[in-house]
Design a protein around this motif. Sequence first.
Motif, PDB file in Angstrom:
ATOM      1  N   MET A   1       0.939  -1.219  -0.058  1.00 27.60           N
ATOM      2  CA  MET A   1      -0.114   0.017  -0.012  1.00 27.60           C
ATOM      3  C   MET A   1       1.027   1.187  -0.065  1.00 27.60           C
ATOM      4  SD  MET A   1      -2.720   1.167   2.851  1.00 27.60           S
ATOM      5  CE  MET A   1      -4.193  -0.028   2.752  1.00 27.60           C
ATOM      6  N   LEU A   6      -2.734   5.360   2.105  1.00 31.10           N
ATOM      7  CA  LEU A   6      -2.992   5.431   3.552  1.00 31.10           C
ATOM      8  C   LEU A   6      -3.245   6.808   4.254  1.00 31.10           C
ATOM      9  CD1 LEU A   6      -2.671   3.862   6.512  1.00 31.10           C
ATOM     10  CD2 LEU A   6      -0.375   4.699   6.378  1.00 31.10           C
ATOM     11  N   LEU A   9      -7.069   7.069   3.004  1.00 35.63           N
ATOM     12  CA  LEU A   9      -7.829   6.429   3.755  1.00 35.63           C
ATOM     13  C   LEU A   9      -7.944   6.904   5.181  1.00 35.63           C
ATOM     14  CD1 LEU A   9      -7.125   2.444   3.288  1.00 35.63           C
ATOM     15  CD2 LEU A   9      -9.406   3.804   2.867  1.00 35.63           C
ATOM     16  N   ALA A  10      -7.062   7.462   5.627  1.00 34.92           N
ATOM     17  CA  ALA A  10      -7.080   7.902   7.130  1.00 34.92           C
ATOM     18  C   ALA A  10      -7.734   9.120   7.130  1.00 34.92           C
ATOM     19  CB  ALA A  10      -5.526   8.286   7.592  1.00 34.92           C
ATOM     20  N   LEU A  11      -7.695   9.955   6.032  1.00 34.57           N
ATOM     21  CA  LEU A  11      -8.453  11.323   5.927  1.00 34.57           C
ATOM     22  C   LEU A  11     -10.104  10.746   5.928  1.00 34.57           C
ATOM     23  CD1 LEU A  11      -8.417  14.202   5.531  1.00 34.57           C
ATOM     24  CD2 LEU A  11      -8.118  14.199   3.344  1.00 34.57           C
ATOM     25  N   ILE A  13     -11.736   8.332   6.805  1.00 39.56           N
ATOM     26  CA  ILE A  13     -12.305   7.820   7.958  1.00 39.56           C
ATOM     27  C   ILE A  13     -12.396   8.776   9.018  1.00 39.56           C
ATOM     28  CG2 ILE A  13     -11.777   6.173  10.117  1.00 39.56           C
ATOM     29  CD1 ILE A  13     -12.567   4.591   7.606  1.00 39.56           C
ATOM     30  N   SER A  14     -11.511   9.651   9.190  1.00 37.32           N
ATOM     31  CA  SER A  14     -11.590  10.966  10.068  1.00 37.32           C
ATOM     32  C   SER A  14     -12.837  11.635   9.793  1.00 37.32           C
ATOM     33  CB  SER A  14     -10.437  11.822   9.940  1.00 37.32           C
ATOM     34  OG  SER A  14      -8.968  11.171  10.324  1.00 37.32           O
TER      35      SER A  14
ATOM     36  N   CYS B  88       2.531   3.210  11.218  1.00 38.12           N
ATOM     37  CA  CYS B  88       1.276   3.741  11.276  1.00 38.12           C
ATOM     38  C   CYS B  88       0.247   2.677  10.351  1.00 38.12           C
ATOM     39  CB  CYS B  88       1.278   5.045  10.309  1.00 38.12           C
ATOM     40  SG  CYS B  88       2.145   6.314  11.269  1.00 38.12           S
ATOM     41  N   LEU B  89       0.773   2.306   9.307  1.00 35.67           N
ATOM     42  CA  LEU B  89      -0.243   1.432   8.621  1.00 35.67           C
ATOM     43  C   LEU B  89      -0.751   0.322   9.363  1.00 35.67           C
ATOM     44  CD1 LEU B  89      -1.359   0.363   5.744  1.00 35.67           C
ATOM     45  CD2 LEU B  89       0.930  -0.604   5.410  1.00 35.67           C
ATOM     46  N   PHE B  92      -3.232   1.676  11.871  1.00 33.58           N
ATOM     47  CA  PHE B  92      -4.556   2.076  11.137  1.00 33.58           C
ATOM     48  C   PHE B  92      -5.548   1.048  10.798  1.00 33.58           C
ATOM     49  CE2 PHE B  92      -6.970   3.337   7.276  1.00 33.58           C
ATOM     50  CZ  PHE B  92      -7.705   4.530   7.796  1.00 33.58           C
ATOM     51  N   THR B  93      -4.757  -0.041   9.903  1.00 28.94           N
ATOM     52  CA  THR B  93      -5.448  -1.156   9.326  1.00 28.94           C
ATOM     53  C   THR B  93      -6.047  -2.003  10.498  1.00 28.94           C
ATOM     54  OG1 THR B  93      -3.312  -1.910   8.721  1.00 28.94           O
ATOM     55  CG2 THR B  93      -4.676  -1.010   6.843  1.00 28.94           C
ATOM     56  N   LEU B  96      -9.134  -0.676  11.911  1.00 29.23           N
ATOM     57  CA  LEU B  96     -10.134  -0.730  11.021  1.00 29.23           C
ATOM     58  C   LEU B  96     -10.668  -2.126  10.816  1.00 29.23           C
ATOM     59  CD1 LEU B  96     -11.572   1.525   9.266  1.00 29.23           C
ATOM     60  CD2 LEU B  96     -10.062   0.938   7.386  1.00 29.23           C
ATOM     61  N   ILE B 206      -0.779  -7.625   4.337  1.00 28.22           N
ATOM     62  CA  ILE B 206      -1.185  -6.862   5.438  1.00 28.22           C
ATOM     63  C   ILE B 206      -2.263  -7.651   6.121  1.00 28.22           C
ATOM     64  CG2 ILE B 206      -2.614  -4.820   6.091  1.00 28.22           C
ATOM     65  CD1 ILE B 206      -1.290  -3.283   3.370  1.00 28.22           C
ATOM     66  N   SER B 301      -7.085   7.505  13.259  1.00 29.87           N
ATOM     67  CA  SER B 301      -7.137   7.863  11.744  1.00 29.87           C
ATOM     68  C   SER B 301      -6.431   9.465  11.640  1.00 29.87           C
ATOM     69  CB  SER B 301      -8.213   7.843  10.961  1.00 29.87           C
ATOM     70  OG  SER B 301      -9.285   8.348  11.659  1.00 29.87           O
TER      71      SER B 301
END
Lengths: 94, 384
Positions: A1, A6, A9-11, A13-14, B88-89, B92-93, B96, B206, B301
Amino acid sequence: MKERTLKILALAISILTLPLLYIATDEKNSPTITGKVIGKRTIKQGEIITILTPLNVVVYTNTSIHPGQTLHAEGRITSYHNRIEFIAETYTTP
Amino acid sequence: MIDTLLGTLTGIATGIIPGLHPNLLATIAAQHSASEFFIIAAALAHTITSIFPLVFLTTTSPEYALGTHPIAALSNKGFAHEALKLLCLGAFTGLLFATILTPAFLFLIPHIRTQLQSHIPPTLLIAILFFILYEKNITQKCAALCTFLLTGMLGLIIFDSAINEPLFPLFTGLFGIPALLINIQTKKISVHQQTTDLIRPRMLTILTTLCASIASVLFVSFLPGISIAQSSLLATLFFPINQYNYLLLLGSTAVLDYYFSFLFAVLFSKTRNGVFEIIGPSHFSTTTVIPVLGIMLFATSTAVLATLSIATPFRKLLTRIPHQTLHSSVLLFLCIMTLIISGLPGILVLITATIIGFLPILFNTSRTHLMGCLLLPLLVHFFH
């Protein structure tokens, strides 16, 4: 990825969780208390005041309040170990 | 919602301070009557941004106690940013993926607990022996046993004392201060770091790593006192985890610790995580599942986004600050906080714990044996 994926995706979800937080942590359903302020002197700004209600509660406020005044406060209840506190967020002194 | 936003911002800011544990942040916030939403958001965001000092300043927090080598390997080659990205990956994952599986966990965990409950004390004992015997040679095995017993005795003494918040000086001494003192003593070798995006794990990799971290964290969640770093070691024994995937695993286990601690608080009003213990596990019920998971997802996130976005300027800023001054300031801050929170007896605990905390560094053993401070009192409780 990729790092960019990343970040996107993070943005996403926020942003997506914001409406959920607004609804789920609805602060309009706050508990309310009504009672008389007790004590011997005027409580200065930022001090803790004690309100005489069916149960005595300690309230944190940010204005000066006089003993004997009736207070109607809306706020939240927090607890830390064996201590329970009521934090007044909005209040009126009729 | 404002509490969550403020908590997230606070956690992002405090996470970059080396040696500062989320439990200290939660203790300070709770003493100032912060809401549980603020505390959870701050602790999660803090856990994510504490990757900064971990990667760029090499101060190891207990959650990552086994994971210093892959980070150091990338850092020494100038690829610290890759380590930061992978952690971080993973975080986060991991959260989730676990959040999607929440209904299944809420159904399965009570059943697993019923089956496991009577076997917990012997399983705990076997796990402790396994981690001690897993050390490479006889000297290290003996050192691991001594470390476990010494911290265990310290745990027994302080849990029987009247010291205020005894876990704070205990963990600060065992995990924080030795690493800070080593960092102050060590002359930092400057390696030119680059902002790259070369290591790109595939989706299948992952997913495999996330399954490993979920299985291992869920398993250790039933075993009180076993640290999250030990769960990462367990995962590597049963799943194909290479050096880079190990960073994904470390990132996800650190966040999954909060996730499963929350589910255990909801289901059984018991928790293994310090932050939820400070809030009070009885605060949580099935009605709080959606708001708290929402807060966790938002804080994680947002903190991941912030961490990746400010990594490069933060790294440049760090190179300008003398690392000895930075670590000395944190050391002084932790000592003052111990004095404020636990008083003079706390300082005594801090000094004793610091001396014991040096043992794994001197004998090159895993620092997770220091968790004996919780495990030995638990074993005494189980078998007494």
